[in-house]
Structures are given as C-alpha cells and as structure tokens.
Design an enzyme around this catalytic site. Structure first.
Site, PDB file in Angstrom:
ATOM      1  N   CYS A  99     -29.366 -15.240  18.602  1.00 58.53           N
ATOM      2  CA  CYS A  99     -30.062 -14.249  19.439  1.00 58.53           C
ATOM      3  C   CYS A  99     -29.468 -14.126  20.839  1.00 58.53           C
ATOM      4  O   CYS A  99     -28.829 -13.127  21.169  1.00 58.53           O
ATOM      5  CB  CYS A  99     -31.536 -14.611  19.536  1.00 58.53           C
TER       6      CYS A  99
HETATM    7  N1  LIG Z   1     -33.079 -16.849  13.858  1.00 56.44           N
HETATM    8  C1  LIG Z   1     -33.884 -16.537  14.846  1.00 56.44           C
HETATM    9  O1  LIG Z   1     -34.388 -17.401  15.536  1.00 56.44           O
HETATM   10  C2  LIG Z   1     -34.225 -15.096  15.154  1.00 56.44           C
HETATM   11  C3  LIG Z   1     -35.263 -14.838  16.054  1.00 56.44           C
HETATM   12  C4  LIG Z   1     -35.601 -13.520  16.341  1.00 56.44           C
HETATM   13  C5  LIG Z   1     -34.874 -12.473  15.748  1.00 56.44           C
HETATM   14  N2  LIG Z   1     -33.854 -12.752  14.890  1.00 56.44           N
HETATM   15  C6  LIG Z   1     -33.155 -11.611  14.274  1.00 56.44           C
HETATM   16  O2  LIG Z   1     -33.554 -11.529  12.897  1.00 56.44           O
HETATM   17  C7  LIG Z   1     -32.460 -11.062  12.103  1.00 56.44           C
HETATM   18  C8  LIG Z   1     -32.194 -12.033  10.967  1.00 56.44           C
HETATM   19  O3  LIG Z   1     -31.793 -13.280  11.523  1.00 56.44           O
HETATM   20  P1  LIG Z   1     -31.830 -14.626  10.688  1.00 56.44           P
HETATM   21  O4  LIG Z   1     -31.669 -15.718  11.702  1.00 56.44           O
HETATM   22  O5  LIG Z   1     -32.982 -14.672   9.762  1.00 56.44           O
HETATM   23  O6  LIG Z   1     -30.493 -14.452   9.823  1.00 56.44           O
HETATM   24  P2  LIG Z   1     -30.037 -15.336   8.560  1.00 56.44           P
HETATM   25  O7  LIG Z   1     -28.570 -15.240   8.489  1.00 56.44           O
HETATM   26  O8  LIG Z   1     -30.695 -16.676   8.612  1.00 56.44           O
HETATM   27  O9  LIG Z   1     -30.687 -14.579   7.328  1.00 56.44           O
HETATM   28  C9  LIG Z   1     -30.291 -13.326   6.889  1.00 56.44           C
HETATM   29  C10 LIG Z   1     -30.397 -13.287   5.374  1.00 56.44           C
HETATM   30  O10 LIG Z   1     -30.071 -11.969   4.951  1.00 56.44           O
HETATM   31  C11 LIG Z   1     -29.334 -12.043   3.759  1.00 56.44           C
HETATM   32  N3  LIG Z   1     -28.627 -10.777   3.613  1.00 56.44           N
HETATM   33  C12 LIG Z   1     -27.522 -10.332   4.245  1.00 56.44           C
HETATM   34  N4  LIG Z   1     -27.235  -9.083   3.841  1.00 56.44           N
HETATM   35  C13 LIG Z   1     -28.191  -8.740   2.945  1.00 56.44           C
HETATM   36  C14 LIG Z   1     -28.448  -7.570   2.166  1.00 56.44           C
HETATM   37  N5  LIG Z   1     -27.642  -6.490   2.245  1.00 56.44           N
HETATM   38  N6  LIG Z   1     -29.516  -7.571   1.349  1.00 56.44           N
HETATM   39  C15 LIG Z   1     -30.319  -8.659   1.261  1.00 56.44           C
HETATM   40  N7  LIG Z   1     -30.130  -9.785   1.965  1.00 56.44           N
HETATM   41  C16 LIG Z   1     -29.074  -9.810   2.795  1.00 56.44           C
HETATM   42  C17 LIG Z   1     -28.440 -13.255   3.969  1.00 56.44           C
HETATM   43  O11 LIG Z   1     -27.986 -13.770   2.743  1.00 56.44           O
HETATM   44  C18 LIG Z   1     -29.422 -14.214   4.664  1.00 56.44           C
HETATM   45  O12 LIG Z   1     -30.132 -14.998   3.737  1.00 56.44           O
HETATM   46  C19 LIG Z   1     -31.292 -10.872  13.071  1.00 56.44           C
HETATM   47  O13 LIG Z   1     -31.254  -9.549  13.496  1.00 56.44           O
HETATM   48  C20 LIG Z   1     -31.655 -11.767  14.242  1.00 56.44           C
HETATM   49  O14 LIG Z   1     -31.079 -11.314  15.444  1.00 56.44           O
HETATM   50  C21 LIG Z   1     -33.514 -14.036  14.581  1.00 56.44           C
END
Ligand SMILES: NC(=O)c1ccc[n+]([C@@H]2O[C@H](COP(=O)([O-])OP(=O)(O)OC[C@H]3O[C@@H](n4cnc5c(N)ncnc54)[C@H](O)[C@@H]3O)[C@@H](O)[C@H]2O)c1
Length: 448
Positions: free
Chosen positions: A286
């Site tokens: 983030c």
């Molecule tokens: N991790 C955090 O603390 C956090 C906090 C707030 C916001 N976010 C935001 O949330 C979003 C997700 O982050 P995250 O940390 O969960 O990411 P992550 O990488 O942990 O998870 C994303 C998941 O999406 C899957 N994926 C990718 N492409 C895909 C598709 N086309 N169809 C289905 N699944 C697909 C991946 O395999 C993975 O399991 C980002 O935009 C991030 O900026 C994250």
C-alpha cells in the site's frame, strides 16, 4: 423497478438482510480472504474466485496460506457454504461481486491495472441485471468510471449497462476502499468504517445494505472518485508523515537527540499530533505504491504532486542509510563491510506479519551484497525466500543460535517473538532500525 432477473433493488436489500444473498469475492489474498471470512461469519454463502489454482485447492481443502488466519476459520466458513473456484461462469449466480485483486506499479512506477482490467474483462460476460459490482482494489480517482464500467459494458453479451444516474435497468457499480491494517489488532475489523461511493444512488444503497451486515458503520460518499481519492489521501498522509520522521530522525542523530523519545513526548499532546515512527524504509502493498497512482493521474491534469514525490524520495533512501550505518558500525570495530558476515533480522515489511511485498529488508540485503557482505537472514514467518517481482534471493532462514558467527546483526523487522536482550548479548554488533532495543544499554548497539 422490476428488473429482467425479477429482482428489484428492494428484493436484493432484503436478501442481504436475510443473508440469502450470494456474495462472490475475486482475489483470495490478504484483503479478499479475510473479507470472505467476515461475510461467512455472518452466514452468507460466499464464493471466493482466484486465478491461482494452489489457493483454490488449499481453501477447498480447508487450509490457510495466511499465518494469521487459522485453518479452523476456513473450515467454519465452509460450513456456512464458503468455497473457492477459478470458474468465472459462477459469477452469474452472485448477487454481489467484490473485486480485491492487486494494483501494483509497473517497472516505470506507473499504475499497473492489468489485474483489474483482466478480472473485469473476465466477469463482464457473466454480469447480470441488478447485480452489484464493487471494486475494492486501491487505485486512482476515475478508475471505476473510466476503466471498470466501460469494460463491463463492452464485454456484456446482453448489452447491459451500468445503472448510473436515473437509468431504470442495468447492473450497479461501486468503489469501496479496503482499509485493513494487517497485524494491527487495536481496532476490530468490524469497527473500521466502510467508505462507499457509487455510480448512482441505487448502487450506494445496495452496497450500504451489504456492508452494514459486517461493518458497524458505512460512510456513503457522493461518487466513486471521492471514495477512490479517500483511500489515497489516507495512504499519502501516512507516507508523507513517515518521510517527515525519517528525515527528522537523521537530523536528530546528528544533534545527539533520540527521535523516539521526542515522538513519545510529542504524542502526549491530546490534539493536533499523531505519532508516526521512523524505520528502514517503506514496505507492503500500500504505502510505497498507492501515492504514485495519484502522481500518475495528476499528470493528466498538468499537476505535480510534490509532497508525494519528496516523501517517495526520502523513504526510498532509507535502506541506503541503514547500509551506511552497518558499514560505519563495522568501521568502529576496525572491520569493513566487504567480506563481513551480516545477519538481517526480519524479512516481513512489518512486525508479526507474513508479507514481504516491497519489504525494505529485501533492498537492504541486496545493497549489503552489492557492497561485498555475506548476508544471511532470520525470519520466523519465512523459513525460505525465493524470488519475486523485485528480488531474487533464494535463501533459507538462519537459526538464531548461529548469531555469534556474524559480524553484525541488523534488526530490520521488530517481530515480537525476538528476545532483543539475548540478541544484543550474543551479537558482535547490532544495527537497530526500529528502536527494538529500547531500554537496553550496550556499546554494541547502533540505532539508526
Ligand atoms: N494488503 C493490505 O494490507 C491492503 C490493505 C488495503 C488495501 N489493499 C489493496 O487491496 C488490493 C488487493 O491486495 P492484497 O494485499 O489482497 O493482494 P494479494 O496479492 O494478497 O491478493 C490478490 C489475489 O488476487 C488473485 N488474482 C490476481 N489476478 C486475479 C484475477 N484476474 N482473477 C482472480 N484472482 C486474481 C491473486 O492470485 C491473489 O490471490 C490491492 O489493490 C491493495 O492495494 C491491500
């Protein structure tokens, strides 16, 4: 307003309230999986979509791949109907679809929306009348209306449109930022208010009905762009304030003042001050990334986001600053970095989590290696580390029992399982980037 599927927004709201609504969550990662489990706890039948077959089979076998999520929580969710799939055809059965896929930067530090575009393109053929689609992935203002909706509309074989404005039929689209702070247990997830901006009032009504079942407070805003910008403001605020304390730390070190004592004193002020702490650099998916989504978008408006750029510059210098202090500490002991054995403690980007994305430890290891050091690491959350988007380490965690064999121990992540007194006692030199050795007196400690 009766829709083609026979489901009015009032029907859908009722289904949310009675938990009959089916919820699909795309992206079973750090954000999507916990969200799926929250809805499951509320007895919704949740389907998790992910393109990673390993995650799909782990979840369907009742296993967890995130340390802080116990396998029992997955099995409990399965009892409520939770299952995972990679088959987008099932999207049509969902009343609401929430997108939680990655939004990284590309090699030029520009937004990489390929995951969002890919996901939206894949669900478009299955989107149906009256369905609610919510994007939760962090992104720049305009993404939902300029990217998501056009792809959904173009890819829908029935010619369905988003029901924005006063349109009578179509699907409903919202943006609702995820605000989770992994590893921070001071606020329960249900107590983090949920901001929602929709394309049209019905979309907001539906999303409010859905999120009210798992969050105590929903905060509706007037548009998807306001909701997108809200998340960026929150993260830019953190990024800029962290850069400020990182800079002041460097000045305080020159002046012989302990920045941590200063912050502790300043935070006793009951208003107008929020404590941020210096460290070895930014990490996670983030804070190091999201601000640049806005800088990129700002260029379209002939605008330079100077605070973001300055903060980025200051924060990204921190791993270099740490490595210079390792070299200085060794120098005092008449050793040089080239050829020294260095143990880096902590790979995770912050305390007590199993996430190493953008972790400053990875950069510090690479910088130490580039200056000729023999580097090992220890992290209870990562027995091994391979390669990722920005690193290629292929290392195995070194047991702490071997700490005496190293010329210096560098505390990069202050995991709470570490016994810092024992670490100082057994190390020849300790470079502490997190104030983890607070209260321990020893000439072996370099705090930076
Ligand atoms: N991790 C955090 O603390 C956090 C906090 C707030 C916001 N976010 C935001 O949330 C979003 C997700 O982050 P995250 O940390 O969960 O990411 P992550 O990488 O942990 O998870 C994303 C998941 O999406 C899957 N994926 C990718 N492409 C895909 C598709 N086309 N169809 C289905 N699944 C697909 C991946 O395999 C993975 O399991 C980002 O935009 C991030 O900026 C994250």
């Amino acid at each position: 307003m009766k829709t083609l599927s026979g489901c009015t927004p009032i029907d859908t709201i009722e289904k949310m309230q009675t938990r009959e609504a089916r919820i699909g969550i795309i992206g079973m990662g750090y954000v999507g999986l916990p969200l799926a489990l929250l809805f499951s706890e509320e007895r919704f039948r949740v389907t998790g979509f992910d393109t990673d077959p390993a995650k799909v089979s782990a979840l369907n076998a009742g296993k967890s791949y995130i340390v802080r999520i116990a396998p029992e929580t997955i099995s409990k969710a399965q009892e409520a109907g939770f299952r995972a799939t990679a088959d987008y055809a099932e999207i049509g059965q969902m009343d609401a679809v929430i997108i939680c896929v990655p939004t990284p930067l590309d090699e030029h530090n520009d937004p990489d929306l390929s995951y969002v575009k890919g996901t939206v393109g894949s669900i478009a053929p299955h989107v149906r009348e009256g369905q609610l689609i919510v994007l939760e992935s962090t992104t720049y203002p305009g993404t939902t209306e300029e990217i998501v909706i056009p792809i959904l509309e173009a890819g829908n074989p029935h010619g369905l449109k988003a029901a924005c404005n006063n349109q009578q039929t179509g699907f409903h689209v919202c943006f609702s930022p995820e605000r989770e702070d992994p590893g921070n247990d001071s606020v329960a997830r249900v107590d983090i208010p949920k901001v929602v901006g929709g394309c049209g009032p019905v979309a907001v009504e539906l999303a409010t009905a859905m999120y009210s079942t798992i969050f105590r407070r929903v905060v509706p805003v007037s548009s998807t762009s306001v909701a997108e910008m809200t998340k960026l403001l929150e993260n830019i605020y953190r990024c800029v304030n962290i850069a400020l304390v990182n800079e002041l730390k460097q000045l305080c070190m020159r002046m012989g003042i302990d920045i941590h004592e200063v912050i502790d004193a300043a935070r006793t002020k009951p208003f107008g001050f929020q404590a941020f702490y210096p460290g070895p650099g930014l990490g996670g998916h983030c804070i190091p990334i999201d601000p640049f989504y806005l800088s990129w978008k700002a260029r379209e408006f002939d605008f330079r986001t100077r605070f973001i750029e300055l903060a980025g510059e200051l924060n990204s210098r921190m791993p270099y600053f740490v490595v210079d202090h390792v070299a200085n500490g060794l120098n005092v002991q008449s050793k040089c970095l080239n050829g020294s054995k260095i143990l880096v403690l902590g790979l995770a980007y912050k305390r007590d989590i199993d996430d190493l994305r953008e972790s400053p430890s990875l950069t510090i290891i690479e910088l130490l290696r580039a200056r000729g050091a023999n580097v090992a690491y220890n992290d209870p959350y990562f027995p091994t580390v391979g390669h990722g988007r920005h690193y290629d380490l292929n290392m195995v965690s070194t047991p702490l029992e071997q700490i005496e064999d190293f010329d210096a121990t560098v505390i990069v992540t202050d995991h709470s399982s570490y016994d810092y007194r024992a670490i100082v006692e057994k190390s020849k030199l300790v470079v502490d980037t997190r104030n983890a050795t607070k209260g321990i007196q020893s000439a072996k400690i370099v705090r930076c």
